[in-house]
Design a protein around this motif. Structure first.
Motif, PDB file in Angstrom:
ATOM      1  N   HIS A  15      51.798  47.034  27.802  1.00 41.10           N
ATOM      2  CA  HIS A  15      50.572  47.501  27.160  1.00 41.10           C
ATOM      3  C   HIS A  15      49.354  47.468  28.081  1.00 41.10           C
ATOM      4  N   ILE A  16      49.223  46.432  28.908  1.00 42.80           N
ATOM      5  CA  ILE A  16      47.985  46.305  29.686  1.00 42.80           C
ATOM      6  C   ILE A  16      48.099  46.794  31.131  1.00 42.80           C
ATOM      7  N   ALA A  17      49.302  46.934  31.651  1.00 46.02           N
ATOM      8  CA  ALA A  17      49.460  47.327  33.052  1.00 46.02           C
ATOM      9  C   ALA A  17      48.785  48.656  33.389  1.00 46.02           C
ATOM     10  N   PRO A  18      48.892  49.701  32.568  1.00 45.76           N
ATOM     11  CA  PRO A  18      48.238  50.961  32.952  1.00 45.76           C
ATOM     12  C   PRO A  18      46.723  50.830  33.159  1.00 45.76           C
ATOM     13  N   ALA A  19      46.036  50.156  32.255  1.00 45.34           N
ATOM     14  CA  ALA A  19      44.587  49.989  32.397  1.00 45.34           C
ATOM     15  C   ALA A  19      44.260  49.092  33.579  1.00 45.34           C
ATOM     16  N   LEU A  20      45.040  48.035  33.751  1.00 47.43           N
ATOM     17  CA  LEU A  20      44.804  47.128  34.870  1.00 47.43           C
ATOM     18  C   LEU A  20      45.039  47.839  36.212  1.00 47.43           C
ATOM     19  N   CYS A  21      46.007  48.720  36.264  1.00 44.46           N
ATOM     20  CA  CYS A  21      46.257  49.522  37.473  1.00 44.46           C
ATOM     21  C   CYS A  21      45.060  50.418  37.780  1.00 44.46           C
ATOM     22  N   ARG A  22      44.520  51.044  36.741  1.00 42.90           N
ATOM     23  CA  ARG A  22      43.344  51.905  36.946  1.00 42.90           C
ATOM     24  C   ARG A  22      42.183  51.109  37.532  1.00 42.90           C
ATOM     25  N   VAL A  23      41.995  49.897  37.040  1.00 36.99           N
ATOM     26  CA  VAL A  23      40.912  49.050  37.539  1.00 36.99           C
ATOM     27  C   VAL A  23      41.184  48.643  38.991  1.00 36.99           C
ATOM     28  N   ALA A  24      42.409  48.272  39.307  1.00 37.85           N
ATOM     29  CA  ALA A  24      42.756  47.894  40.684  1.00 37.85           C
ATOM     30  C   ALA A  24      42.549  49.082  41.623  1.00 37.85           C
ATOM     31  N   GLU A  25      42.954  50.262  41.189  1.00 40.06           N
ATOM     32  CA  GLU A  25      42.765  51.470  41.998  1.00 40.06           C
ATOM     33  C   GLU A  25      41.279  51.778  42.174  1.00 40.06           C
ATOM     34  N   GLN A  26      40.491  51.563  41.138  1.00 44.59           N
ATOM     35  CA  GLN A  26      39.051  51.773  41.234  1.00 44.59           C
ATOM     36  C   GLN A  26      38.458  50.818  42.279  1.00 44.59           C
ATOM     37  N   ALA A  27      38.840  49.546  42.208  1.00 48.75           N
ATOM     38  CA  ALA A  27      38.335  48.562  43.174  1.00 48.75           C
ATOM     39  C   ALA A  27      38.724  48.961  44.596  1.00 48.75           C
ATOM     40  N   ALA A  28      39.922  49.507  44.766  1.00 47.75           N
ATOM     41  CA  ALA A  28      40.364  49.959  46.093  1.00 47.75           C
ATOM     42  C   ALA A  28      39.527  51.159  46.556  1.00 47.75           C
ATOM     43  N   ARG A  29      39.277  52.118  45.668  1.00 48.76           N
ATOM     44  CA  ARG A  29      38.444  53.281  46.021  1.00 48.76           C
ATOM     45  C   ARG A  29      37.034  52.856  46.419  1.00 48.76           C
ATOM     46  N   GLU A  30      36.549  51.811  45.783  1.00 49.59           N
ATOM     47  CA  GLU A  30      35.203  51.309  46.076  1.00 49.59           C
ATOM     48  C   GLU A  30      35.169  50.466  47.360  1.00 49.59           C
ATOM     49  N   GLY A  31      36.338  50.260  47.964  1.00 54.40           N
ATOM     50  CA  GLY A  31      36.417  49.465  49.180  1.00 54.40           C
ATOM     51  C   GLY A  31      36.348  47.966  48.938  1.00 54.40           C
ATOM     52  N   GLU A  32      36.558  47.540  47.689  1.00 51.83           N
ATOM     53  CA  GLU A  32      36.463  46.123  47.325  1.00 51.83           C
ATOM     54  C   GLU A  32      37.823  45.446  47.181  1.00 51.83           C
ATOM     55  N   ALA A  33      38.883  46.237  47.330  1.00 51.57           N
ATOM     56  CA  ALA A  33      40.237  45.693  47.205  1.00 51.57           C
ATOM     57  C   ALA A  33      41.168  46.484  48.104  1.00 51.57           C
ATOM     58  N   GLN A  34      42.256  45.854  48.447  1.00 53.64           N
ATOM     59  CA  GLN A  34      43.276  46.534  49.226  1.00 53.64           C
ATOM     60  C   GLN A  34      44.608  46.295  48.541  1.00 53.64           C
ATOM     61  N   VAL A  35      44.985  47.249  47.733  1.00 49.72           N
ATOM     62  CA  VAL A  35      46.244  47.132  46.999  1.00 49.72           C
ATOM     63  C   VAL A  35      47.075  48.379  47.290  1.00 49.72           C
ATOM     64  N   VAL A  36      48.226  48.174  47.928  1.00 49.35           N
ATOM     65  CA  VAL A  36      49.077  49.280  48.348  1.00 49.35           C
ATOM     66  C   VAL A  36      49.932  49.797  47.185  1.00 49.35           C
ATOM     67  N   TYR A  37      50.462  48.882  46.404  1.00 49.35           N
ATOM     68  CA  TYR A  37      51.333  49.238  45.285  1.00 49.35           C
ATOM     69  C   TYR A  37      50.713  48.712  43.990  1.00 49.35           C
ATOM     70  N   PRO A  38      49.759  49.442  43.421  1.00 42.25           N
ATOM     71  CA  PRO A  38      49.019  48.912  42.259  1.00 42.25           C
ATOM     72  C   PRO A  38      49.899  48.502  41.083  1.00 42.25           C
ATOM     73  N   GLU A  39      50.828  49.348  40.674  1.00 45.09           N
ATOM     74  CA  GLU A  39      51.612  49.008  39.489  1.00 45.09           C
ATOM     75  C   GLU A  39      52.504  47.792  39.736  1.00 45.09           C
ATOM     76  N   ALA A  40      53.165  47.769  40.878  1.00 44.83           N
ATOM     77  CA  ALA A  40      54.020  46.623  41.185  1.00 44.83           C
ATOM     78  C   ALA A  40      53.178  45.353  41.307  1.00 44.83           C
TER      79      ALA A  40
END
Length: 188
Positions: A126-151
């Motif tokens: 239930h929560i992984a899709p939204a959490l992935c979007r947030v992780a990807e957003q943080a990566a786009r903003e240059g605040e995170a480095q996550v190669v495989y967001p869903e995993a």
């Protein structure tokens, strides 16, 4: 005289009543008789919808997972930066409401490992899709480095669940683990 209701309404009433009872006293101490008495239906109706009490536990868990999805989804859609959203998710009420409830304590018992694993899977789904979007957003903003967001998100959820089951999950641990798993540049 009992009121005639649509089957899906009756089933939802039973799940809601069970959720309240499970939260207050755990599912181990809650009987099927208490659940049906709370909604004023015959015991046979319970078994029409649920083969066992474990099926009811799964239904209650599914409701909790849907609630978590709503909460995390609202945060994910808020006008915040990725790290601000992650901080809000770590700090949101779903975690504090879950800790130290009789329902959660019962799920953590060794004899209920299969129910706990099912609950973790439901919440993650239930929560992984939204959490992935947030992780990807943080990566786009240059605040995170996550190669495989869903995993990364699913491993994070599993790790947090394991720590929670062992009674070792605190806000600081959740924030640190989230930051590490998602490669955040600054702590949450």
């Amino acid at each position: 005289m009992r009121t005639v209701k649509k089957p899906e309404e009756r089933k939802a009433e039973m799940v809601e009543a069970a959720a309240k009872l499970f939260t207050a006293q755990g599912f181990v101490k809650t009987s099927v008789a208490e659940i049906v008495a709370a909604v004023d239906v015959a015991k046979g109706l319970f078994y029409y919808y649920f083969t066992t009490k474990d099926d009811m536990v799964r239904a209650v868990t599914e409701g909790w997972a849907a609630h978590c999805e709503d909460v995390v989804g609202r945060i994910a859609g808020a006008p915040l930066t990725g790290p601000e959203k992650l901080r809000a998710i770590v700090d949101c009420e779903i975690w504090t409401r879950l800790r130290a409830t009789p329902f959660f304590e019962d799920l953590c018992l060794p004899q209920h490992a299969a129910l706990y694993a099912d609950a973790v899977t439901r919440v993650a789904d239930h929560i992984a899709p939204a959490l992935c979007r947030v992780a990807e957003q943080a990566a786009r903003e240059g605040e995170a480095q996550v190669v495989y967001p869903e995993a990364s998100v699913r491993v994070l959820i599993s790790g947090l669940a394991t720590l929670a089951q062992r009674g070792e999950l605190t806000r600081d641990v959740a924030a640190s683990l989230t930051g590490q798993m998602l490669g955040l540049k600054a702590p949450l």
